[in-house]
Design an enzyme around this catalytic site. Structure first.
Site, PDB file in Angstrom:
ATOM      1  N   ARG A 109       0.861  -1.294  -0.064  1.00  0.00           N
ATOM      2  CA  ARG A 109       0.046   0.086  -0.030  1.00  0.00           C
ATOM      3  C   ARG A 109       0.784   1.263  -0.037  1.00  0.00           C
ATOM      4  NH1 ARG A 109      -1.859  -3.630   3.991  1.00  0.00           N
ATOM      5  NH2 ARG A 109      -3.918  -4.130   3.554  1.00  0.00           N
TER       6      ARG A 109
ATOM      7  N   LYS B 166      -1.822  -2.983   8.083  1.00  0.00           N
ATOM      8  CA  LYS B 166      -2.938  -2.429   8.877  1.00  0.00           C
ATOM      9  C   LYS B 166      -3.080  -3.140   9.943  1.00  0.00           C
ATOM     10  CE  LYS B 166      -6.371  -1.127   5.204  1.00  0.00           C
ATOM     11  NZ  LYS B 166      -7.565  -1.514   4.552  1.00  0.00           N
TER      12      LYS B 166
ATOM     13  N   HIS C 298      -2.430   2.448  -6.041  1.00  0.00           N
ATOM     14  CA  HIS C 298      -3.061   1.425  -5.459  1.00  0.00           C
ATOM     15  C   HIS C 298      -3.293   0.523  -6.430  1.00  0.00           C
ATOM     16  CE1 HIS C 298      -4.651  -0.417  -1.737  1.00  0.00           C
ATOM     17  NE2 HIS C 298      -5.703  -0.673  -2.485  1.00  0.00           N
TER      18      HIS C 298
ATOM     19  N   ARG D  51      -0.612  -1.969  -6.859  1.00  0.00           N
ATOM     20  CA  ARG D  51      -0.575  -2.973  -5.693  1.00  0.00           C
ATOM     21  C   ARG D  51      -1.650  -4.220  -6.311  1.00  0.00           C
ATOM     22  NH1 ARG D  51      -1.013  -4.553  -0.220  1.00  0.00           N
ATOM     23  NH2 ARG D  51      -3.066  -5.020   0.333  1.00  0.00           N
TER      24      ARG D  51
ATOM     25  N   HIS E 148      -3.335  -9.471   3.705  1.00  0.00           N
ATOM     26  CA  HIS E 148      -4.711  -9.716   3.887  1.00  0.00           C
ATOM     27  C   HIS E 148      -5.166 -10.655   4.919  1.00  0.00           C
ATOM     28  CE1 HIS E 148      -5.806  -8.611  -0.589  1.00  0.00           C
ATOM     29  NE2 HIS E 148      -5.720  -7.517   0.203  1.00  0.00           N
TER      30      HIS E 148
ATOM     31  N   TYR F 247      -9.020 -11.366  -6.525  1.00  0.00           N
ATOM     32  CA  TYR F 247      -8.241 -11.467  -7.659  1.00  0.00           C
ATOM     33  C   TYR F 247      -8.311 -12.615  -8.786  1.00  0.00           C
ATOM     34  CZ  TYR F 247      -5.951  -7.577  -5.305  1.00  0.00           C
ATOM     35  OH  TYR F 247      -5.638  -6.375  -4.628  1.00  0.00           O
TER      36      TYR F 247
END
Length: 309
Positions: free
Chosen positions: A165, A187, A255, A258, A281, A290
């Site tokens: 990110r 995150k 982004h 990514r 993730h 994806y």
């Protein structure tokens, strides 16, 4: 924290402050999420103050009905707030009221009856391999100052070559680069190790050799013109320049690089679990989108190439 003094009594203000501390110290949400939750709750408090015609107290919150919350959500929808943002608003309110319940302050069932707005599924917009490479390489042509060109190229290379990110790329420190793999704090403060392919490592080394600034071991390596931490906005503006120069669609953002990283890995036979780890993730279901991206690209190629397409 957003000012809600005009609409709340001291008890509510105190509980909001404690909740915000929990979001930071315990749940370790991202600064952007915390800011959004603070804003969402402040707007809710302001609405309640007008809706009930007085200062919002803990008793006001305890007496909330589902109709009150629906009225607030309807008001936000009337302000053209989309389903995704409305879902975040509801998440913020539920978080705050669960906090109050855990603290033994009050219990309210009103929020449990409100359904989360349906969010239309949209596939990530990935660039082609050629577009991604061209966007990174052309950075040099748009910037006369070598160290800034090298800086922007290195940031974009981290987004595409390592799947970071933009916030993660801009947070990279010298200490993160000491091992063979890059240490990334994602995150929720979750740490992951991401391999750096030779071109990405070279882009970073080139930038560091040209940069007039030499940050400490635990400071971000990417710096602005005056030596402060680099703003994401500058990289977004660079991407905007690249879109104009290359004729790329508006979806060609940092982004999107990514997204392109994940899509291209999957298209070359990459393992979905491994890609999940690389992207940071928490859930495999997030990464599975994806597979739809890659399938759609395959179908598009089929339609264009098949004689009866």
């Amino acid at each position: 924290m957003t000012d809600t003094a005009f609409a709340t009594d001291e008890a509510v203000k105190e509980r909001i402050a404690l909740w915000m501390r929990e979001l930071v110290a315990v749940r370790r949400l991202s600064p952007n999420t915390i800011e959004a939750y603070d804003r969402d709750l402040s707007q809710f408090i302001a609405f309640l103050s007008g809706h009930t015609g007085g200062t919002v107290s803990l008793a006001t919150l305890a007496d909330l009905s589902a109709a009150d919350i629906r009225a607030f959500m309807a008001a936000r929808r009337a302000e053209s707030l989309g389903s995704r943002s409305l879902a975040r608003v509801l998440s913020a309110l539920k978080s705050f009221f669960k906090f109050l319940e855990r603290e033994g302050v009050l219990a309210s069932e009103a929020l449990n009856t409100i359904r989360t707005p349906k969010i239309p599924k949209s596939l990530p917009k990935a660039l082609t391999i050629a577009e991604a490479r061209q966007a990174i390489a052309m950075t040099e042509d748009l910037e006369e100052r070598p160290w800034i060109a090298a800086r922007d190229m290195a940031v974009l290379a981290l987004c595409y070559g390592a799947g970071l990110r933009i916030s993660e790329a801009l947070a990279v420190t010298p200490a993160d680069l000491e091992a063979a793999a890059l240490r990334v704090i994602g995150k929720g403060g979750k740490v992951r190790m991401v391999p750096l392919i030779a071109p990405v490592r070279q882009a970073i080394d080139t930038y560091r050799s040209l940069s007039p600034f030499h940050p400490a071991r635990d400071e971000p390596i990417f710096r602005g013109m005056r030596g402060g931490p680099l703003s994401p906005r500058l990289i977004q503006l660079r991407a905007q320049q690249l879109r104009g120069a290359l004729g790329l669609p508006p979806s060609a953002t940092p982004h999107a690089l990514r997204h392109s990283f994940a899509t291209h890995l999957l298209g070359r036979g990459g393992d979905l679990r491994a890609i999940q780890e690389l992207l940071g993730h928490a859930s495999l279901s997030t990464t599975q989108v994806y597979t739809a991206v890659d399938t759609e690209r395959l179908l598009e190629s089929y339609r264009n190439a098949h004689p009866r397409g």
